[in-house]
Design a protein around this motif. Structure first.
Motif, PDB file in Angstrom:
ATOM      1  N   LEU A  13      42.370  24.718  28.427  1.00  9.51           N
ATOM      2  CA  LEU A  13      41.185  25.223  29.100  1.00  9.51           C
ATOM      3  C   LEU A  13      40.419  26.192  28.212  1.00  9.51           C
ATOM      4  CD1 LEU A  13      39.362  25.683  31.580  1.00  9.51           C
ATOM      5  CD2 LEU A  13      41.054  27.326  32.402  1.00  9.51           C
ATOM      6  N   CYS A  14      41.132  27.111  27.594  1.00  7.08           N
ATOM      7  CA  CYS A  14      40.480  28.112  26.737  1.00  7.08           C
ATOM      8  C   CYS A  14      39.795  27.463  25.541  1.00  7.08           C
ATOM      9  CB  CYS A  14      41.493  29.151  26.262  1.00  7.08           C
ATOM     10  SG  CYS A  14      42.077  30.242  27.582  1.00  7.08           S
ATOM     11  N   GLU A  15      40.319  26.333  25.085  1.00  3.36           N
ATOM     12  CA  GLU A  15      39.696  25.618  23.969  1.00  3.36           C
ATOM     13  C   GLU A  15      38.357  25.004  24.389  1.00  3.36           C
ATOM     14  OE1 GLU A  15      42.728  22.863  22.871  1.00  3.36           O
ATOM     15  OE2 GLU A  15      43.844  24.328  21.658  1.00  3.36           O
ATOM     16  N   GLU A  16      38.163  24.771  25.706  1.00  3.08           N
ATOM     17  CA  GLU A  16      36.906  24.214  26.204  1.00  3.08           C
ATOM     18  C   GLU A  16      35.830  25.293  26.370  1.00  3.08           C
ATOM     19  OE1 GLU A  16      37.760  22.367  29.894  1.00  3.08           O
ATOM     20  OE2 GLU A  16      39.120  20.860  29.051  1.00  3.08           O
ATOM     21  N   ILE A  17      36.246  26.539  26.437  1.00  2.27           N
ATOM     22  CA  ILE A  17      35.330  27.648  26.697  1.00  2.27           C
ATOM     23  C   ILE A  17      34.826  28.218  25.367  1.00  2.27           C
ATOM     24  CG2 ILE A  17      35.097  29.937  27.745  1.00  2.27           C
ATOM     25  CD1 ILE A  17      37.441  29.135  29.617  1.00  2.27           C
ATOM     26  N   PRO A  18      33.518  28.258  25.137  1.00  3.59           N
ATOM     27  CA  PRO A  18      33.002  28.786  23.871  1.00  3.59           C
ATOM     28  C   PRO A  18      33.521  30.186  23.538  1.00  3.59           C
ATOM     29  CG  PRO A  18      31.255  27.630  24.996  1.00  3.59           C
ATOM     30  CD  PRO A  18      32.421  27.663  25.939  1.00  3.59           C
ATOM     31  N   ALA A  19      33.733  31.029  24.556  1.00  3.81           N
ATOM     32  CA  ALA A  19      34.260  32.375  24.319  1.00  3.81           C
ATOM     33  C   ALA A  19      35.752  32.353  23.971  1.00  3.81           C
ATOM     34  CB  ALA A  19      34.033  33.265  25.533  1.00  3.81           C
ATOM     35  N   GLU A  20      36.375  31.180  24.092  1.00  2.00           N
ATOM     36  CA  GLU A  20      37.752  30.932  23.667  1.00  2.00           C
ATOM     37  C   GLU A  20      38.801  31.687  24.467  1.00  2.00           C
ATOM     38  OE1 GLU A  20      37.603  31.782  19.456  1.00  2.00           O
ATOM     39  OE2 GLU A  20      37.019  29.705  19.012  1.00  2.00           O
ATOM     40  N   LYS A  21      38.465  32.075  25.690  1.00  3.14           N
ATOM     41  CA  LYS A  21      39.449  32.758  26.524  1.00  3.14           C
ATOM     42  C   LYS A  21      38.992  32.751  27.974  1.00  3.14           C
ATOM     43  CE  LYS A  21      37.581  37.496  26.116  1.00  3.14           C
ATOM     44  NZ  LYS A  21      37.575  37.893  27.540  1.00  3.14           N
ATOM     45  N   MET A  22      39.951  33.011  28.868  1.00  5.44           N
ATOM     46  CA  MET A  22      39.609  33.262  30.262  1.00  5.44           C
ATOM     47  C   MET A  22      39.164  34.712  30.378  1.00  5.44           C
ATOM     48  SD  MET A  22      42.941  31.401  31.971  1.00  5.44           S
ATOM     49  CE  MET A  22      42.358  31.397  33.657  1.00  5.44           C
ATOM     50  N   ALA A  23      38.335  35.002  31.365  1.00  5.82           N
ATOM     51  CA  ALA A  23      37.928  36.383  31.593  1.00  5.82           C
ATOM     52  C   ALA A  23      39.070  37.151  32.244  1.00  5.82           C
ATOM     53  CB  ALA A  23      36.697  36.437  32.488  1.00  5.82           C
ATOM     54  N   ALA A  24      39.203  38.404  31.895  1.00  2.49           N
ATOM     55  CA  ALA A  24      40.161  39.276  32.567  1.00  2.49           C
ATOM     56  C   ALA A  24      39.555  39.762  33.877  1.00  2.49           C
ATOM     57  CB  ALA A  24      40.507  40.463  31.675  1.00  2.49           C
ATOM     58  N   PRO A  25      40.364  40.030  34.900  1.00  2.00           N
ATOM     59  CA  PRO A  25      39.823  40.561  36.162  1.00  2.00           C
ATOM     60  C   PRO A  25      38.996  41.821  35.952  1.00  2.00           C
ATOM     61  CG  PRO A  25      42.099  39.887  36.461  1.00  2.00           C
ATOM     62  CD  PRO A  25      41.816  39.782  34.991  1.00  2.00           C
ATOM     63  N   GLU A  26      39.388  42.647  34.996  1.00  2.00           N
ATOM     64  CA  GLU A  26      38.655  43.879  34.723  1.00  2.00           C
ATOM     65  C   GLU A  26      37.260  43.583  34.182  1.00  2.00           C
ATOM     66  OE1 GLU A  26      42.836  44.537  35.078  1.00  2.00           O
ATOM     67  OE2 GLU A  26      41.752  43.213  33.693  1.00  2.00           O
ATOM     68  N   GLU A  27      37.116  42.506  33.417  1.00  5.34           N
ATOM     69  CA  GLU A  27      35.789  42.106  32.928  1.00  5.34           C
ATOM     70  C   GLU A  27      34.934  41.612  34.092  1.00  5.34           C
ATOM     71  OE1 GLU A  27      36.375  40.517  28.422  1.00  5.34           O
ATOM     72  OE2 GLU A  27      37.430  39.359  29.976  1.00  5.34           O
ATOM     73  N   ALA A  28      35.550  40.872  35.005  1.00  2.00           N
ATOM     74  CA  ALA A  28      34.837  40.421  36.202  1.00  2.00           C
ATOM     75  C   ALA A  28      34.370  41.609  37.031  1.00  2.00           C
ATOM     76  CB  ALA A  28      35.743  39.508  37.030  1.00  2.00           C
ATOM     77  N   ALA A  29      35.241  42.626  37.154  1.00  2.00           N
ATOM     78  CA  ALA A  29      34.885  43.820  37.914  1.00  2.00           C
ATOM     79  C   ALA A  29      33.736  44.574  37.260  1.00  2.00           C
ATOM     80  CB  ALA A  29      36.105  44.732  38.053  1.00  2.00           C
ATOM     81  N   ALA A  30      33.717  44.620  35.941  1.00  2.00           N
ATOM     82  CA  ALA A  30      32.611  45.288  35.236  1.00  2.00           C
ATOM     83  C   ALA A  30      31.296  44.572  35.508  1.00  2.00           C
ATOM     84  CB  ALA A  30      32.896  45.333  33.736  1.00  2.00           C
ATOM     85  N   CYS A  31      31.340  43.240  35.551  1.00  2.00           N
ATOM     86  CA  CYS A  31      30.146  42.451  35.871  1.00  2.00           C
ATOM     87  C   CYS A  31      29.663  42.775  37.288  1.00  2.00           C
ATOM     88  CB  CYS A  31      30.462  40.967  35.733  1.00  2.00           C
ATOM     89  SG  CYS A  31      29.074  39.867  36.086  1.00  2.00           S
ATOM     90  N   ILE A  32      30.584  42.837  38.222  1.00  2.00           N
ATOM     91  CA  ILE A  32      30.245  43.187  39.606  1.00  2.00           C
ATOM     92  C   ILE A  32      29.566  44.541  39.659  1.00  2.00           C
ATOM     93  CG2 ILE A  32      31.275  43.855  41.825  1.00  2.00           C
ATOM     94  CD1 ILE A  32      33.379  41.621  41.304  1.00  2.00           C
TER      95      ILE A  32
END
Length: 242
Positions: A201-220
């Motif tokens: 999955l991570c190889e399909e994502i240009p950012a090469e990783k899944m987002a961390a929950p803390e990154e999602a929270a920062a976006c919120i």
């Protein structure tokens, strides 16, 4: 003094958002079924690490009476909801034809009906106060659909449409309604993936990783801080994936 209400706050994105918003607001109310006691652990952590008041509510967010009573108790205690984060959600991976009516109804109730319940409960006070922020947690699958997650994709598409329509209705009252279409976030919802599947999955994502929950929270946090002129948006947060 501002109060934020977060549903599905016992783990994953909701838990991370609770910790983040507790640093920014005076009171954070958190909701979850709390079947494993995790919600109380989140509340205790907030109490011991911040100056924010944290009020946990244990119950089913798809139950209108439960949500209404929680919001009523917040108002009675001097904490009308200013910020609502609709994060509660479940998924079921499998072929659509194998899904039972009961399973389909459960996903609809938790993912969509819960959003109706919370919005219906908090909007009157927001309108009276001429201020509010509603942020619905969606998914990129609500934009493009996912094989073997048909019901989940349908509910997130419904949330996107609800967001855009409700934003138009509430804009005159200075209430912003937006949604975040998250991509792959490293939470228990993706816990069914094996190590090898996560690597693929991570190889399909240009950012090469899944987002961390803390990154999602920062976006919120950042979206909630935007002026109310930004409303009706479905913002992708997916590392360039979709």
């Amino acid at each position: 003094m501002k109060t934020a209400l977060i549903t599905g706050a016992s783990r994953g994105i909701g838990e991370a958002a609770a910790y983040q918003l507790a640093k920014e607001y005076d009171c954070v109310a958190i909701m979850s079924r709390n079947t494993d006691g995790k919600l109380n652990a989140v509340a205790n952590q907030i109490h011991t690490t911040t100056n924010c008041e944290c009020i946990p509510f244990t119950g089913d967010v798809s139950d209108f009476a439960f949500v209404e009573e929680c919001v009523r108790s917040l108002v009675a205690s001097g904490h009308p909801v200013d910020i609502l984060v609709n994060n509660a959600g479940i998924s079921l991976v499998g072929l659509f034809q194998d899904m039972t009516p009961e399973e389909f109804d459960r996903i609809l109730r938790i993912n969509v009906t819960s959003v109706y319940n919370t919005c219906h409960a908090v909007i009157p006070d927001m309108v009276r106060n001429q201020y509010g922020r509603i942020l619905n947690i969606s998914s990129v699958w609500g934009l493009v659909g996912a094989s073997c997650e048909v019901a989940y994709s349908a509910t997130k598409g419904a949330i996107n449409s609800l967001t855009m329509a409700l934003a138009k209705e509430l804009a005159p009252s200075h209430i912003a309604v937006n949604a975040i279409a998250f991509g792959a976030v490293d939470t228990t919802m993706n816990g069914h993936l094996s190590v090898e599947e996560k690597k693929t999955l991570c190889e399909e994502i240009p950012a090469e990783k899944m987002a961390a929950p803390e990154e999602a929270a920062a976006c919120i946090s950042h979206i909630l801080a935007m002026p109310d002129y930004m409303t009706g948006e479905i913002l992708k947060f997916d590392g360039g994936w979709i």
